[in-house]
Design a protein around this motif. Sequence first.
Motif, PDB file in Angstrom:
ATOM      1  N   ALA A  25       0.868  -1.189   0.000  1.00  0.00           N
ATOM      2  CA  ALA A  25       0.000   0.000   0.000  1.00  0.00           C
ATOM      3  C   ALA A  25       0.893   1.223   0.000  1.00  0.00           C
ATOM      4  CB  ALA A  25      -0.919   0.002   1.224  1.00  0.00           C
ATOM      5  N   SER A  84      -2.743  -8.456   4.450  1.00  0.00           N
ATOM      6  CA  SER A  84      -3.248  -7.209   3.872  1.00  0.00           C
ATOM      7  C   SER A  84      -2.781  -6.011   4.688  1.00  0.00           C
ATOM      8  CB  SER A  84      -4.780  -7.233   3.813  1.00  0.00           C
ATOM      9  OG  SER A  84      -5.328  -7.537   5.086  1.00  0.00           O
ATOM     10  N   ALA A 114      -3.165  -1.409   4.766  1.00  0.00           N
ATOM     11  CA  ALA A 114      -3.814  -0.212   4.230  1.00  0.00           C
ATOM     12  C   ALA A 114      -3.422   0.988   5.080  1.00  0.00           C
ATOM     13  CB  ALA A 114      -5.329  -0.371   4.227  1.00  0.00           C
ATOM     14  N   SER A 146      -8.254  -8.842   3.712  1.00  0.00           N
ATOM     15  CA  SER A 146      -8.305  -7.482   3.188  1.00  0.00           C
ATOM     16  C   SER A 146      -8.741  -6.508   4.266  1.00  0.00           C
ATOM     17  CB  SER A 146      -9.275  -7.415   1.998  1.00  0.00           C
ATOM     18  OG  SER A 146      -9.319  -6.127   1.433  1.00  0.00           O
ATOM     19  N   ALA A 171      -9.550  -2.050   4.781  1.00  0.00           N
ATOM     20  CA  ALA A 171      -9.713  -0.768   4.093  1.00  0.00           C
ATOM     21  C   ALA A 171     -10.242   0.267   5.070  1.00  0.00           C
ATOM     22  CB  ALA A 171     -10.670  -0.910   2.910  1.00  0.00           C
ATOM     23  N   SER A 184     -12.248   3.744   5.880  1.00  0.00           N
ATOM     24  CA  SER A 184     -13.270   4.589   5.278  1.00  0.00           C
ATOM     25  C   SER A 184     -12.620   5.913   4.878  1.00  0.00           C
ATOM     26  CB  SER A 184     -14.417   4.834   6.262  1.00  0.00           C
ATOM     27  OG  SER A 184     -13.945   5.477   7.438  1.00  0.00           O
ATOM     28  N   SER A 186     -13.014  -5.012   7.169  1.00  0.00           N
ATOM     29  CA  SER A 186     -12.119  -6.163   7.043  1.00  0.00           C
ATOM     30  C   SER A 186     -12.864  -7.322   6.403  1.00  0.00           C
ATOM     31  CB  SER A 186     -11.567  -6.582   8.414  1.00  0.00           C
ATOM     32  OG  SER A 186     -12.624  -6.873   9.325  1.00  0.00           O
ATOM     33  N   SER A 216     -11.450  -9.325  -0.950  1.00  0.00           N
ATOM     34  CA  SER A 216     -11.173  -7.901  -1.106  1.00  0.00           C
ATOM     35  C   SER A 216     -12.358  -7.068  -0.647  1.00  0.00           C
ATOM     36  CB  SER A 216     -10.868  -7.607  -2.584  1.00  0.00           C
ATOM     37  OG  SER A 216     -10.582  -6.243  -2.790  1.00  0.00           O
ATOM     38  N   ALA A 226     -13.567  -2.716  -0.418  1.00  0.00           N
ATOM     39  CA  ALA A 226     -13.230  -1.357  -0.842  1.00  0.00           C
ATOM     40  C   ALA A 226     -14.388  -0.418  -0.544  1.00  0.00           C
ATOM     41  CB  ALA A 226     -12.913  -1.326  -2.335  1.00  0.00           C
ATOM     42  N   SER A 262     -17.458  -5.809  -1.707  1.00  0.00           N
ATOM     43  CA  SER A 262     -16.687  -6.983  -1.285  1.00  0.00           C
ATOM     44  C   SER A 262     -16.680  -8.008  -2.407  1.00  0.00           C
ATOM     45  CB  SER A 262     -17.288  -7.608  -0.017  1.00  0.00           C
ATOM     46  OG  SER A 262     -18.632  -8.024  -0.243  1.00  0.00           O
ATOM     47  N   SER A 268      -9.960  -9.127  -6.466  1.00  0.00           N
ATOM     48  CA  SER A 268      -9.725  -7.726  -6.127  1.00  0.00           C
ATOM     49  C   SER A 268     -10.830  -6.834  -6.678  1.00  0.00           C
ATOM     50  CB  SER A 268      -8.370  -7.286  -6.691  1.00  0.00           C
ATOM     51  OG  SER A 268      -8.031  -5.984  -6.267  1.00  0.00           O
ATOM     52  N   ALA A 283     -12.041  -2.400  -6.792  1.00  0.00           N
ATOM     53  CA  ALA A 283     -11.672  -1.014  -6.509  1.00  0.00           C
ATOM     54  C   ALA A 283     -12.687  -0.089  -7.167  1.00  0.00           C
ATOM     55  CB  ALA A 283     -10.270  -0.710  -7.029  1.00  0.00           C
TER      56      ALA A 283
END
Length: 357
Positions: free
Chosen positions: A147, A185, A187, A229, A231, A233, A241, A271, A273, A283, A313, A315
Amino acid sequence: MSNSIVNKISILLAITSTATLVGFSSYRLLFPFQMVTPDVMTLPSIQPYQTLKGHSAWIYAIAISSDGNTLASGSYNGTIKIWNLHTGKLLHTFKGHADAVASLAISADKRVLASGSWDNRIKLWNLETGTLIRTLDGHRDDVAAIAMSANGKLLASSSADNTIKLWNLDTGKEFTLQNVGWVKSVAFSPDSQKLASGSRDNSIRIWQLNTPSPTLIQTLTGHTQEVSSVAFSPDGQNLASGSKDKTIKLWQLSDGKLLHTLTGHSQAVWSVAFSPNGQTLASSSYDTTIKLWNQASGKLLANFAGHTKSVWSVAFSPNGQTLVSGSGDETIKLWPIPRDTNAQTQTLERYLTSSRS
């Protein structure tokens, strides 16, 4: 058919038509019993508007530039492809890794692409020309995740060698967090001051970075299998997660409180996002599907069906109108995000609440 049966059918059809016209809010006045709950109601099924083909092996990683113009994808055979996200045109193919490309990241200034591979190495590329800028050697086993910080100063990498490394992008120097287990993972927080790591020991760790040396400040537990994974916010207040235990968890970072556990995937979640506005969460799973969730309520908003193998993945584009996915079926799919999905869900939730009162 008897007249009585015909009359009953006619009445039922009339009521159903009326309910459609007057909407959900009046439907409960016609039928005093409780409606079907959201988990069994038909959800929107989103179809991709474009499929990008060119890889000849599983696509493990994708990354989108901050201006939304460029998409990078990394594959099991070690190749990286660069695409124009608007046209779907293949621009470049980067070659240099000796094993699978497991993770990708693009710098905020759109100049540098970082790739982490199972060949134990991280490579920094000139995104426009494909020129190799630098190879970061230091891990002794597969690089599972990388990352980049939003301020452009740091790159984080995690490995099967049980370490997390922080790399200074200007000098290439590294700082190693030892004995953290196999981290799957990583981030950065939006302000670049924290790092989240998801581990094979089922836990999530939050590290404070704006100190003389990174400090562990929080450990979040609740998953029953490895965390694949993580991420932040967009406002940095919450963390999502995804886990091999088939669930997604939403955490409040101020106190470590578990806000929601999202269930619906039938196999491992690979994943997660957040949308740029933070209202929704995507997800992806080994079950070949992608799901869209309301971040505030934890409600499932929509299903995305189209891939035929595991989706490794996902995004969001910077404008939030497109979701991009990379899959084991060797394709990348571009999906439209309905602008009114949140409003529809909120209306339905208000109806269901009032119908129970």
